[in-house]
Design a protein around this motif. Sequence first.
Motif, PDB file in Angstrom:
ATOM      1  N   VAL A   2       5.378 -11.629   0.003  1.00  0.00           N
ATOM      2  CA  VAL A   2       4.769 -10.503  -0.720  1.00  0.00           C
ATOM      3  C   VAL A   2       5.800  -9.400  -0.944  1.00  0.00           C
ATOM      4  N   LEU A   3       6.626  -9.133   0.066  1.00  0.00           N
ATOM      5  CA  LEU A   3       7.683  -8.127  -0.076  1.00  0.00           C
ATOM      6  C   LEU A   3       8.661  -8.528  -1.178  1.00  0.00           C
ATOM      7  N   HIS A   4       9.025  -9.803  -1.211  1.00  0.00           N
ATOM      8  CA  HIS A   4       9.956 -10.295  -2.224  1.00  0.00           C
ATOM      9  C   HIS A   4       9.316 -10.310  -3.615  1.00  0.00           C
ATOM     10  N   GLU A   5       8.040 -10.676  -3.675  1.00  0.00           N
ATOM     11  CA  GLU A   5       7.348 -10.826  -4.953  1.00  0.00           C
ATOM     12  C   GLU A   5       6.946  -9.495  -5.574  1.00  0.00           C
ATOM     13  N   PHE A   6       6.441  -8.581  -4.737  1.00  0.00           N
ATOM     14  CA  PHE A   6       5.877  -7.333  -5.257  1.00  0.00           C
ATOM     15  C   PHE A   6       6.623  -6.080  -4.803  1.00  0.00           C
ATOM     16  N   GLY A   7       7.585  -6.242  -3.895  1.00  0.00           N
ATOM     17  CA  GLY A   7       8.318  -5.080  -3.405  1.00  0.00           C
ATOM     18  C   GLY A   7       7.466  -4.157  -2.560  1.00  0.00           C
ATOM     19  N   ALA A   8       6.457  -4.712  -1.891  1.00  0.00           N
ATOM     20  CA  ALA A   8       5.538  -3.901  -1.076  1.00  0.00           C
ATOM     21  C   ALA A   8       5.507  -4.411   0.362  1.00  0.00           C
ATOM     22  N   LYS A   9       5.510  -3.487   1.306  1.00  0.00           N
ATOM     23  CA  LYS A   9       5.385  -3.852   2.711  1.00  0.00           C
ATOM     24  C   LYS A   9       3.921  -4.068   3.052  1.00  0.00           C
ATOM     25  N   VAL A  10       3.661  -4.986   3.983  1.00  0.00           N
ATOM     26  CA  VAL A  10       2.288  -5.313   4.365  1.00  0.00           C
ATOM     27  C   VAL A  10       2.040  -4.903   5.811  1.00  0.00           C
ATOM     28  N   HIS A  11       0.935  -4.195   6.024  1.00  0.00           N
ATOM     29  CA  HIS A  11       0.540  -3.764   7.368  1.00  0.00           C
ATOM     30  C   HIS A  11      -0.764  -4.449   7.742  1.00  0.00           C
ATOM     31  N   LEU A  30       0.708  -6.220 -10.974  1.00  0.00           N
ATOM     32  CA  LEU A  30       0.662  -5.851  -9.556  1.00  0.00           C
ATOM     33  C   LEU A  30       2.008  -5.333  -9.067  1.00  0.00           C
ATOM     34  N   ARG A  31       3.081  -5.952  -9.549  1.00  0.00           N
ATOM     35  CA  ARG A  31       4.425  -5.522  -9.158  1.00  0.00           C
ATOM     36  C   ARG A  31       4.665  -4.074  -9.591  1.00  0.00           C
ATOM     37  N   ARG A  32       4.194  -3.738 -10.792  1.00  0.00           N
ATOM     38  CA  ARG A  32       4.349  -2.367 -11.305  1.00  0.00           C
ATOM     39  C   ARG A  32       3.557  -1.370 -10.457  1.00  0.00           C
ATOM     40  N   LEU A  33       2.386  -1.794 -10.005  1.00  0.00           N
ATOM     41  CA  LEU A  33       1.524  -0.901  -9.233  1.00  0.00           C
ATOM     42  C   LEU A  33       1.921  -0.792  -7.759  1.00  0.00           C
ATOM     43  N   LEU A  34       2.427  -1.893  -7.181  1.00  0.00           N
ATOM     44  CA  LEU A  34       2.663  -1.944  -5.736  1.00  0.00           C
ATOM     45  C   LEU A  34       4.101  -1.676  -5.325  1.00  0.00           C
ATOM     46  N   LEU A  35       5.046  -1.746  -6.245  1.00  0.00           N
ATOM     47  CA  LEU A  35       6.458  -1.604  -5.908  1.00  0.00           C
ATOM     48  C   LEU A  35       6.737  -0.314  -5.125  1.00  0.00           C
ATOM     49  N   GLY A  36       7.325  -0.478  -3.948  1.00  0.00           N
ATOM     50  CA  GLY A  36       7.685   0.671  -3.115  1.00  0.00           C
ATOM     51  C   GLY A  36       6.564   1.204  -2.246  1.00  0.00           C
ATOM     52  N   HIS A  37       5.374   0.631  -2.359  1.00  0.00           N
ATOM     53  CA  HIS A  37       4.230   1.095  -1.568  1.00  0.00           C
ATOM     54  C   HIS A  37       4.008   0.211  -0.334  1.00  0.00           C
ATOM     55  N   SER A  38       3.113   0.666   0.531  1.00  0.00           N
ATOM     56  CA  SER A  38       2.685  -0.123   1.694  1.00  0.00           C
ATOM     57  C   SER A  38       1.267  -0.610   1.453  1.00  0.00           C
ATOM     58  N   ILE A  39       1.039  -1.885   1.800  1.00  0.00           N
ATOM     59  CA  ILE A  39      -0.291  -2.483   1.665  1.00  0.00           C
ATOM     60  C   ILE A  39      -0.888  -2.664   3.054  1.00  0.00           C
ATOM     61  N   LEU A  91      -7.266   4.295  -0.499  1.00  0.00           N
ATOM     62  CA  LEU A  91      -6.040   4.801   0.107  1.00  0.00           C
ATOM     63  C   LEU A  91      -6.338   5.329   1.501  1.00  0.00           C
ATOM     64  N   SER A  92      -5.492   4.971   2.468  1.00  0.00           N
ATOM     65  CA  SER A  92      -5.640   5.521   3.817  1.00  0.00           C
ATOM     66  C   SER A  92      -5.030   6.922   3.844  1.00  0.00           C
ATOM     67  N   ASP A  93      -5.195   7.612   4.966  1.00  0.00           N
ATOM     68  CA  ASP A  93      -4.690   8.985   5.091  1.00  0.00           C
ATOM     69  C   ASP A  93      -3.179   9.079   4.914  1.00  0.00           C
ATOM     70  N   ASP A  94      -2.446   8.007   5.268  1.00  0.00           N
ATOM     71  CA  ASP A  94      -0.990   8.046   5.154  1.00  0.00           C
ATOM     72  C   ASP A  94      -0.488   7.477   3.822  1.00  0.00           C
ATOM     73  N   GLY A  95      -1.417   7.208   2.898  1.00  0.00           N
ATOM     74  CA  GLY A  95      -1.020   6.732   1.575  1.00  0.00           C
ATOM     75  C   GLY A  95      -0.930   5.227   1.438  1.00  0.00           C
ATOM     76  N   THR A  96      -1.267   4.481   2.484  1.00  0.00           N
ATOM     77  CA  THR A  96      -1.254   3.020   2.417  1.00  0.00           C
ATOM     78  C   THR A  96      -2.393   2.534   1.524  1.00  0.00           C
ATOM     79  N   ILE A  97      -2.089   1.583   0.651  1.00  0.00           N
ATOM     80  CA  ILE A  97      -3.122   0.990  -0.205  1.00  0.00           C
ATOM     81  C   ILE A  97      -3.872  -0.061   0.597  1.00  0.00           C
TER      82      ILE A  97
END
Length: 253
Positions: free
Chosen positions: A183-192, A220-229, A239-245
């Motif tokens: 997911v990190l490689h595909e969308f550039g987003a970290k997963v929690h 999805l890549r445009r929307l999630l790039l650089g964000h945390s999931i 959205l969580s309090d810390d901005g995580t999607i």
Amino acid sequence: RTSSFYPCRLILSSDEFQRKVDLWAGEIRLNPSATSMQWLSILENVTDRSVHTLKTNQQLLKKNLDIVEETLQLRVVKGHTSDAEDYFECIRRLARQSEERISQIEADGSRLAVLSHKSSLVIESDQACRRGNLRKNGSFEVSTNMSIDTIRSTISRHAKRSNEILNAEYRKKKESSLMIRRVLHEFGAKVHKPSIVSYDQLLQCLATLLEKDDIEKDELRRLLLGHSIGISTGLKLHLSDDGTIMIPWRTAS
């Protein structure tokens, strides 16, 4: 009075406790709605002598816990329903029984089955646990009044199933790590993964994301790039309090 409360922990809770200063749990319990004078009256009960007693109790608990864990070959933890003093006395009794039984155990070869290094024994109160059993997560559950022989019998009875559960969970954890990297490689987003979410739920959610067609992936890549999931057990994307999607595990759309 004492010059230092260490190693006591301060607990603020509106719950009613039998002991405001617990020299087995190492806790000073204050009610947030109480007055400052009520707080002071509790804190004044903490003396150098009581702090010394607490340290002695902790040392004895650790010593006895090492003996019990060596005998059972697994980690032993206090359950949520177990009173700290009852747990302390239980571990002391089990340590004594372990030392008394060690020669007999070695003589008759009654060794326990080999357990996963992730195995643990949870000691709950007598009211919460009537008989030894196995939890869904593969942990063994016993009560504070059980003997070392009864506990060994519980472990032997459920050892195979415990290993199956823990080994399956380990495989899912490894598979989840691979999926998270994809997911990190595909969308550039970290997963929690919150602790409340199971690995099965995490895998299902991430698989749904990775199975999207190329057009959906680009969006999805445009929307999630650089964000945390974050994977949630709820029903709505938010959205969580810390901005995580936060994405519901059931519908990663």
